[in-house]
Scaffold this active site. Structure first.
Site, short mmCIF file in Angstrom:
data_model
loop_
_atom_site.label_atom_id
_atom_site.label_comp_id
_atom_site.label_asym_id
_atom_site.label_seq_id
_atom_site.Cartn_x
_atom_site.Cartn_y
_atom_site.Cartn_z
N HIS A 113 0.81 -1.21 0.00
CA HIS A 113 0.00 0.00 0.00
C HIS A 113 0.85 1.28 0.00
CE1 HIS A 113 0.98 1.03 4.17
NE2 HIS A 113 0.91 -0.28 4.42
N ARG A 136 -5.97 1.53 3.87
CA ARG A 136 -4.79 1.99 3.14
C ARG A 136 -4.47 1.07 1.96
NH1 ARG A 136 -3.19 0.03 8.22
NH2 ARG A 136 -1.47 -1.48 8.32
N GLU A 179 -2.18 -6.77 7.37
CA GLU A 179 -0.82 -6.74 7.91
C GLU A 179 -0.71 -7.64 9.14
OE1 GLU A 179 2.14 -6.75 7.68
OE2 GLU A 179 2.88 -4.69 7.58
#
Length: 229
Positions: free
Chosen positions: A11, A61, A86
């Site tokens: 990202h 994001r 993540e």
């Protein structure tokens, strides 16, 4: 049947990236530079890889970066998959490295050596690699052999996914450099019965800007204006 090409895209920049804070699974948006990076990087990626399917982490994001790329493909659909998030870092999320070191010096030192910071409540590297590789494989297997799958995710998660897809041990192998924002890794399917099933063709590829300019954003070349009297 499986996609012949997989591209894993990190990202664009957030305020936490800019201030070197550990994001983990905090859902923080892109900042102004990040929105510019997403547009520039999306155009660069589209010039070399035109996705058959785009799948993104559900964190904003990553999803916003995926949509910037999709716009270059005339509004291609972006699907989300929570497994592409993540790595979770528990109590450390939102902190700088210095803050983590001050609060947990021993565990911080172990983390920097490659250990899992389990007391902080972080996901293990093995768990992240397993969920990432499973998601990538599942989405790739749904496509034809000549297809390209673009996966938009996060720095640590992508490094662990690539490690696992190459048949390496994500708990001990640390041979990949971390990826810059809106840079990508390109994997190609190996031949039948080959081990590992994927080959790494390119890593940490971006739009071609010098890194200092890329991190500074679109105003990197503006000279300061004259001082007022």
């Amino acid at each position: 049947m499986t996609a012949g090409t997989v591209v894993l895209l990190r990202h664009a920049r957030t305020a936490y990236n800019a201030t070197l804070r550990l994001q983990g699974q905090i859902d923080i948006p892109l900042d102004e530079v990040g929105r510019w990076q997403a547009a520039e990087g999306g155009a660069a990626l589209a010039s070399s890889h035109r996705a058959t399917a785009i799948v993104s982490s559900d964190l904003g994001r990553a999803h916003d970066t995926a949509r910037a790329y999709a716009r270059e493909l005339e509004g291609a659909e972006v699907r989300t998959d929570q497994r592409l998030r993540e790595r979770g870092f528990g109590a450390w999320e939102g902190l700088t490295g210095e803050e983590i070191r001050e609060r947990s010096p021993e565990e911080y030192a172990a983390w920097r050596r490659g250990a899992d910071p389990v007391r902080a409540g972080a996901e293990t590297k093995a768990a992240v690699a397993e969920r990432m590789a499973a998601a990538v494989t599942e989405h790739a297997d749904a496509l034809d052999d000549d297809a390209t799958l673009v996966v938009v995710s996060h720095g640590a998660a992508i490094s662990l996914a690539v490690t696992a897809l190459l048949g390496l041990d994500p708990t001990t192998w640390r041979g990949l450099a971390g990826m810059h924002n809106v840079h990508w890794s390109h994997l190609h399917r190996s031949g039948a019965h080959a081990v590992p099933a994927w080959r790494l063709v390119a890593h940490n590829v971006g739009a071609g800007y010098p890194l200092d300019q890329w991190q500074a954003g679109p105003d990197w070349n503006l000279e300061p204006g004259p001082k007022s009297a």
